[in-house]
Design a protein around this motif. Structure first.
Motif, PDB file in Angstrom:
ATOM      1  N   MET A 144       0.826  -1.210   0.000  1.00  0.00           N
ATOM      2  CA  MET A 144       0.000   0.000   0.000  1.00  0.00           C
ATOM      3  C   MET A 144       0.859   1.258   0.000  1.00  0.00           C
ATOM      4  O   MET A 144       0.494   2.265  -0.602  1.00  0.00           O
ATOM      5  CB  MET A 144      -0.951   0.001   1.202  1.00  0.00           C
ATOM      6  CG  MET A 144      -2.061  -1.014   1.100  1.00  0.00           C
ATOM      7  SD  MET A 144      -3.079  -0.801  -0.373  1.00  0.00           S
ATOM      8  CE  MET A 144      -3.821   0.787  -0.046  1.00  0.00           C
ATOM      9  N   GLU A 145       1.991   1.214   0.670  1.00  0.00           N
ATOM     10  CA  GLU A 145       2.877   2.374   0.694  1.00  0.00           C
ATOM     11  C   GLU A 145       3.340   2.710  -0.720  1.00  0.00           C
ATOM     12  O   GLU A 145       3.336   3.873  -1.121  1.00  0.00           O
ATOM     13  CB  GLU A 145       4.082   2.101   1.593  1.00  0.00           C
ATOM     14  CG  GLU A 145       5.063   3.256   1.645  1.00  0.00           C
ATOM     15  CD  GLU A 145       6.289   2.938   2.477  1.00  0.00           C
ATOM     16  OE1 GLU A 145       7.228   3.746   2.420  1.00  0.00           O
ATOM     17  OE2 GLU A 145       6.308   1.909   3.164  1.00  0.00           O
ATOM     18  N   HIS A 146       3.694   1.707  -1.497  1.00  0.00           N
ATOM     19  CA  HIS A 146       4.161   1.947  -2.863  1.00  0.00           C
ATOM     20  C   HIS A 146       3.028   2.447  -3.750  1.00  0.00           C
ATOM     21  O   HIS A 146       3.223   3.334  -4.583  1.00  0.00           O
ATOM     22  CB  HIS A 146       4.774   0.670  -3.447  1.00  0.00           C
ATOM     23  CG  HIS A 146       6.008   0.225  -2.723  1.00  0.00           C
ATOM     24  ND1 HIS A 146       7.163   0.970  -2.697  1.00  0.00           N
ATOM     25  CD2 HIS A 146       6.259  -0.873  -1.976  1.00  0.00           C
ATOM     26  CE1 HIS A 146       8.072   0.359  -1.965  1.00  0.00           C
ATOM     27  NE2 HIS A 146       7.554  -0.774  -1.511  1.00  0.00           N
ATOM     28  N   VAL A 147       1.839   1.897  -3.556  1.00  0.00           N
ATOM     29  CA  VAL A 147       0.679   2.348  -4.332  1.00  0.00           C
ATOM     30  C   VAL A 147       0.357   3.795  -3.985  1.00  0.00           C
ATOM     31  O   VAL A 147       0.063   4.606  -4.870  1.00  0.00           O
ATOM     32  CB  VAL A 147      -0.539   1.423  -4.072  1.00  0.00           C
ATOM     33  CG1 VAL A 147      -1.795   1.982  -4.684  1.00  0.00           C
ATOM     34  CG2 VAL A 147      -0.261   0.026  -4.604  1.00  0.00           C
ATOM     35  N   ARG A 148       0.444   4.144  -2.713  1.00  0.00           N
ATOM     36  CA  ARG A 148       0.183   5.524  -2.277  1.00  0.00           C
ATOM     37  C   ARG A 148       1.200   6.475  -2.896  1.00  0.00           C
ATOM     38  O   ARG A 148       0.850   7.537  -3.414  1.00  0.00           O
ATOM     39  CB  ARG A 148       0.237   5.599  -0.752  1.00  0.00           C
ATOM     40  CG  ARG A 148      -0.098   6.985  -0.196  1.00  0.00           C
ATOM     41  CD  ARG A 148      -0.004   7.014   1.334  1.00  0.00           C
ATOM     42  NE  ARG A 148       1.289   6.631   1.839  1.00  0.00           N
ATOM     43  CZ  ARG A 148       2.328   7.462   1.983  1.00  0.00           C
ATOM     44  NH1 ARG A 148       2.219   8.717   1.639  1.00  0.00           N
ATOM     45  NH2 ARG A 148       3.466   7.032   2.469  1.00  0.00           N
ATOM     46  N   ASN A 149       2.482   6.091  -2.861  1.00  0.00           N
ATOM     47  CA  ASN A 149       3.517   6.937  -3.446  1.00  0.00           C
ATOM     48  C   ASN A 149       3.330   7.092  -4.958  1.00  0.00           C
ATOM     49  O   ASN A 149       3.547   8.172  -5.506  1.00  0.00           O
ATOM     50  CB  ASN A 149       4.900   6.373  -3.144  1.00  0.00           C
ATOM     51  CG  ASN A 149       5.281   6.506  -1.692  1.00  0.00           C
ATOM     52  OD1 ASN A 149       4.708   7.326  -0.976  1.00  0.00           O
ATOM     53  ND2 ASN A 149       6.216   5.697  -1.239  1.00  0.00           N
ATOM     54  N   ALA A 151       0.419   6.964  -6.516  1.00  0.00           N
ATOM     55  CA  ALA A 151      -0.741   7.847  -6.689  1.00  0.00           C
ATOM     56  C   ALA A 151      -0.348   9.310  -6.480  1.00  0.00           C
ATOM     57  O   ALA A 151      -0.793  10.187  -7.227  1.00  0.00           O
ATOM     58  CB  ALA A 151      -1.845   7.442  -5.717  1.00  0.00           C
ATOM     59  N   ILE A 152       0.484   9.562  -5.478  1.00  0.00           N
ATOM     60  CA  ILE A 152       0.959  10.931  -5.240  1.00  0.00           C
ATOM     61  C   ILE A 152       1.769  11.415  -6.447  1.00  0.00           C
ATOM     62  O   ILE A 152       1.614  12.556  -6.905  1.00  0.00           O
ATOM     63  CB  ILE A 152       1.787  11.004  -3.941  1.00  0.00           C
ATOM     64  CG1 ILE A 152       0.882  10.811  -2.725  1.00  0.00           C
ATOM     65  CG2 ILE A 152       2.535  12.327  -3.832  1.00  0.00           C
ATOM     66  CD1 ILE A 152       1.640  10.627  -1.411  1.00  0.00           C
ATOM     67  N   ASP A 155      -0.559  12.239  -9.260  1.00  0.00           N
ATOM     68  CA  ASP A 155      -1.274  13.478  -8.957  1.00  0.00           C
ATOM     69  C   ASP A 155      -0.385  14.686  -9.223  1.00  0.00           C
ATOM     70  O   ASP A 155      -0.829  15.669  -9.834  1.00  0.00           O
ATOM     71  CB  ASP A 155      -1.746  13.460  -7.505  1.00  0.00           C
ATOM     72  CG  ASP A 155      -2.590  14.674  -7.167  1.00  0.00           C
ATOM     73  OD1 ASP A 155      -3.543  14.948  -7.921  1.00  0.00           O
ATOM     74  OD2 ASP A 155      -2.293  15.329  -6.138  1.00  0.00           O
TER      75      ASP A 155
END
Length: 164
Positions: A144-149, A151-152, A155
């Motif tokens: 999830m950390e990699h997916v969040r990064n 996505a950021i 963006d």
């Protein structure tokens, strides 16, 4: 001369022990002197939840079974021992280790993990490994950390494109 029925009974027990060893991922030998029947029953119930079992056999019969399978553990087969057999590698060890923390009369002596003889230190290391579900949660959190990064990053890239 020994009675044939007794000899056959002992041979069948040795075969039972060998079958349990062959079908188990883990064997933990524990010294249980001073533990009440209630406490052993509680441990047995806890072990059943992880598809494991605790049995009490004569040390001589276990020695014969281990010798036939090529394991040399004679120094641990003295005194009152109980034998924990488990199909899973981690859960029976965790169950026995947690029970040993609460009940000081239960002493882990040695074991066999994945067909290799291990020491008490290694068994205690296995006991600290999180459960399967816990490991999956850790893995999912790492993903999830990699997916969040990512996505950021997308963006920020989208905002940069909008500015042009």
């Amino acid at each position: 001369m020994a009675n044939k029925e007794i000899i056959e009974s002992k041979n069948s027990l040795v075969e039972e022990i060998k079958d349990k060893l062959n079908n188990s991922q883990v064997l933990v030998i524990v010294k249980f002197q001073g533990i009440s029947v209630e406490e052993v029953s509680k441990l047995r119930r806890n072990l059943r939840s992880s598809a494991s079992d605790i049995k009490i056999y004569k040390n001589t019969l276990v020695k014969r079974a281990l010798d036939e399978l090529g394991y040399q553990m004679d120094e641990f087969l003295e005194g009152p021992n109980a034998f924990v057999f488990g199909r899973d590698t981690i859960e029976p060890i965790k169950c026995v280790a947690e029970f040993a923390k609460v009940n000081k009369n239960l002493e882990i002596r040695t074991g066999i993990v994945d067909k290799k003889i291990v020491t008490v230190d290694i068994i205690n290391e296995y006991a600290t490994i999180p459960s399967y579900e816990g490991l999956l949660s850790m893995f999912a959190g790492g993903l999830m950390e990699h997916v969040r990064n990512l996505a950021i990053g997308f963006d920020l890239y989208a905002k940069k494109l909008e500015e042009k």
